[in-house]
Design an enzyme around this catalytic site. Structure first.
Site: not given
Ligand code: GLA
Length: 706
Positions: A526, A458
């Site tokens: 997300d 990420d």
């Molecule tokens: C990002 C990712 C999510 C999750 C969060 C965790 O937003 O896109 O899927 O992993 O971080 O903090």
């Protein structure tokens, strides 16, 4: 029999280079002034026809326009007034290159036009590559300071990978992707203004707000008809593409890494190589353009497109930062029972990470949550028959972390500026070799010690105050950071051949052909609301294949939008990509769990079609959209149909399936019902959608062999 023309050729007498793909020809001509200029890009032409084309110089209308022609990379010299793809400054202040008559080199499917400046020690290679099975032309540029110790540095203010040109069209339309966090990949299709239109990211990441992909047409192309020219940049940091429609009816565009205001220094002997800017032409609409991109990405970009992407269970939406061994194990058992093949422990497992204000950078298991480390959980997940995955965000650090306390100088920062924190975090400067080495060491150990099969990598913020104290050429971090990320991923994959990596940046903030060359799929967004996802997935599919598009079934009502939708609808939308599960399974009823298990099993039956088939985007009146996946040999088909909202008295008409063969019959794999291909193509299939909002259906057809 027409002569078979080679894929790449250069005829010094005419100064013409030809690049031939199965369905297109790209031609350029090196003019007497040494500059390579665009000649043609479209359906194949033979040489005689090519020779009838007018010279790339458009006739001068006045002394103001004498050199108005499309350069293969405009060098900011001469009477060129459009956007320059190459902007350099020499030590004495002179700007812009002027080329000597060019040389060239051909190796297999690769052509290099070799340019040297008439006065200064600067050489550029314009590189082109074609492949026998793809209409994609890959282009990039290599720039070299060819001087010796006595020569001053050359400053590079812009170094694009390539410039492209369209033939004169009656009008111009641009398709591109815009969005934001939770709303990535929104397709926009607008008339191109007579202006310079800049698509760009100044964030150090590809971006949620825009993507380095575009398609151009004359305004009349549809999904299955019309000429479309499309390009995309394979780069995961800042980028810029300038599209120039001029007042006399020409359209060109130029693009590469970096954004305005950055500059890089080349010292004698140094070289700067750009990322690939790839392009394709099709005569068969946006659908064909997408299918050509999908094939190209699967065949020539992804490290391993052949393996089935596993059904993931990811715990983020279920537990957020509240993770511990017991809770994750409970979820893992439920996920395995539903058919999940991979369990991913998301954020919150490390350091002092109980919220987003602390712990980033400290990649050791939280002692309270995982007293015996991660290994016991990984072992249990493996025993349940699933692979074990872990969320990491290696490029980032919280100030409240042991890493930051030990190395405050490792972050991208300017000592005299306040460092903007986003999500309470700062960016580590991976351009520094010691930071890159730390990240590789840390990730390698994590994977090795914990039986990790999968990393969700990420990156949850953009660069700000991006300086590099003490470094004479600080803007290099915008390039070198991204290259270090690539190198680490490549190294990890090489050292752990079983390891898979998912690209993520707060959802789909870093999806492009650069990152996909070393990852297996991307976390699309997300936002897991299925109604929002239909639009997100539609935009995503313009360029990227479904095998890279992670999509989870999550809880209802949705955590982001509050919308309540049936499980079946959520599943049918997610089945259009790499299906996963992301809800709080401990709160699902027995009925829901049984239905979910059945839907996962159904997905596995159509998975090869979704992940390796040819994709056709379909739409019908009354808000019905569908995606059709056809096996390459036409033997099997899956169609996912969605209707988010009903209107009283409106039943959607039959849905035509133009990708079917009219001379074949098909059997519904679930009901055994037999259909005529001609009827399904020309009249369509009755959808028989359940009544009410959020109706959906999966149609699975097999070719009937009497
Ligand atoms: C990002 C990712 C999510 C999750 C969060 C965790 O937003 O896109 O899927 O992993 O971080 O903090």
């Amino acid at each position: 029999m027409p002569a078979v023309l080679p894929p790449v050729s250069f005829d010094p007498a005419r100064g013409v280079a030809e690049l031939r793909t199965p369905n297109s020809l790209y031609a350029l001509r090196v003019d007497a002034d040494g500059s390579p200029r665009h000649l043609y890009w479209g359906p194949p032409l033979d040489r005689a026809a090519l020779d009838t084309l007018p010279a790339p110089h458009s006739p001068a209308r006045s002394s103001f326009e004498a050199e108005a022609a499309a350069d293969e990379l405009a060098p900011q010299s001469g009477a060129r007034f459009g956007p320059a793809g190459l902007q350099v400054r020499f030590a004495d202040g002179t700007r812009g290159a002027q080329w000597r008559p060019a040389d060239h080199r051909i190796t297999g499917g690769e052509l290099r036009i070799l340019l040297t400046d008439r006065h200064f020690p600067l050489a550029a290679e314009l590189c082109y590559r074609v492949r026998p099975d793809s209409d994609v032309i890959e282009r990039w540029t290599e720039l070299r300071h060819t001087g010796g110790p006595g020569d001053g540095p050359i400053t590079v203010d812009r170094l694009d990978s390539a410039s492209w040109a369209l033939p004169p069209l009656s009008d111009y339309r641009i398709s591109h992707l815009v969005g934001g966090w939770n709303s990535e990949f929104q397709l926009l299709r607008d008339r191109l203004p007579v202006a310079e239109t800049v698509l760009t990211s100044r964030r150090g990441l590809t971006g949620h707000h825009a993507g380095p992909w575009l398609a151009l047409d004359d305004g009349s192309a549809t999904e299955e008809h019309g000429e479309v020219w499309s390009t995309t940049l394979a780069w995961s940091g800042s980028w810029r593409i300038t599209v120039h429609r001029d007042p006399v009816g020409r359209t060109t565009w130029t693009g590469g890494f970096g954004h305005e205001g950055l500059s890089w220094t080349l010292h004698p002997g140094e070289r700067l190589t750009t990322p690939i800017f790839a392009g394709l032409h099709t005569s068969h609409g946006f659908g064909a353009a997408s299918r050509a991109w999908h094939d190209h990405v699967r065949t020539h970009v992804l490290p391993d497109a052949a393996h089935d992407r596993p059904v993931v269970y990811n715990s983020w939406e279920a537990t957020h930062f509240d993770v511990d061994h017991r809770g994750q194990l409970l979820l893992a058992r439920r996920a395995a029972a539903l058919g999940a093949e991979l369990f991913v422990l998301d954020d919150g497992w490390f350091g002092a990470r109980r919220h987003d204000r602390a712990g980033l950078g400290d990649w050791t298991p939280h002692p309270g949550a995982f007293p015996d480390g991660l290994r016991p959980l990984a072992d249990e997940v493996h025993r349940l028959g699933m692979a074990f995955g872990l969320w990491v965000e290696p490029e980032m650090v919280n100030r409240d972390s042991d890493l930051y306390r030990a190395h405050p100088d490792w972050v991208v920062h300017s000592p005299t500026r306040t460092a903007t924190e986003l999500r309470h975090q700062l960016v580590l400067n991976f351009a520094r070799p010691e930071v890159e080495a730390w990240a590789l060491r840390t990730l390698d150990r994590l994977v090795r010690d914990n039986g990790v099969d999968w990393l969700k990598w990420d990156a949850n913020r953009a660069f700000t105050e991006a300086a590099w104290p003490g470094r004479p050429d600080p803007d290099r971090l915008w390039i070198d950071h991204t290259r270090a990320v690539y190198r680490i991923m490549d190294r990890l994959r090489a050292d752990h051949p079983h390891l898979r990596i998912e690209a993520c940046a707060g959802g789909g903030g870093r999806v492009d052909l650069g990152i996909l060359a070393r990852t297996d799929q991307a976390w699309t967004s997300d936002n897991t609301d299925p109604v929002d996802r239909i639009a997100i997935q539609h935009g995503y599919s313009q360029l990227f294949p479904a095998a890279t598009m992670a999509a989870w079934i999550t809880d209802s009502p949705n955590g982001a939008t509050g919308r309540a939708t049936p499980l079946r609808f959520r599943a049918h939308v997610a089945m259009a990509g790499v299906l996963g599960l992301g809800g709080d399974l401990t709160a699902w009823s027995e009925d829901e769990l049984a239905e979910a298990a059945d839907l996962v099993a159904r997905y596995k039956r159509i998975r090869p079609l979704v992940q390796r088939g040819r994709q056709y985007r379909l739409s019908a009146p009354d808000g019905v959209t569908a995606v059709h996946y056809a096996a390459a040999d036409g033997a099997e088909h899956a169609v996912l149909v969605w209707r988010p909202a009903t209107r009283f008295g409106h039943q959607p008409p039959a849905l035509r399936l133009p990708a079917l063969d009219a001379h074949t019959d098909y059997l519904d794999a679930d009901t055994g019902r037999r259909y005529s291909g001609a009827v399904l193509r020309h009249r369509g299939i009755d959808l028989d959608l359940p009544s009410g909002d959020y109706a959906s259906r999966l149609i699975h057809l097999r070719r009937h062999r009497p």
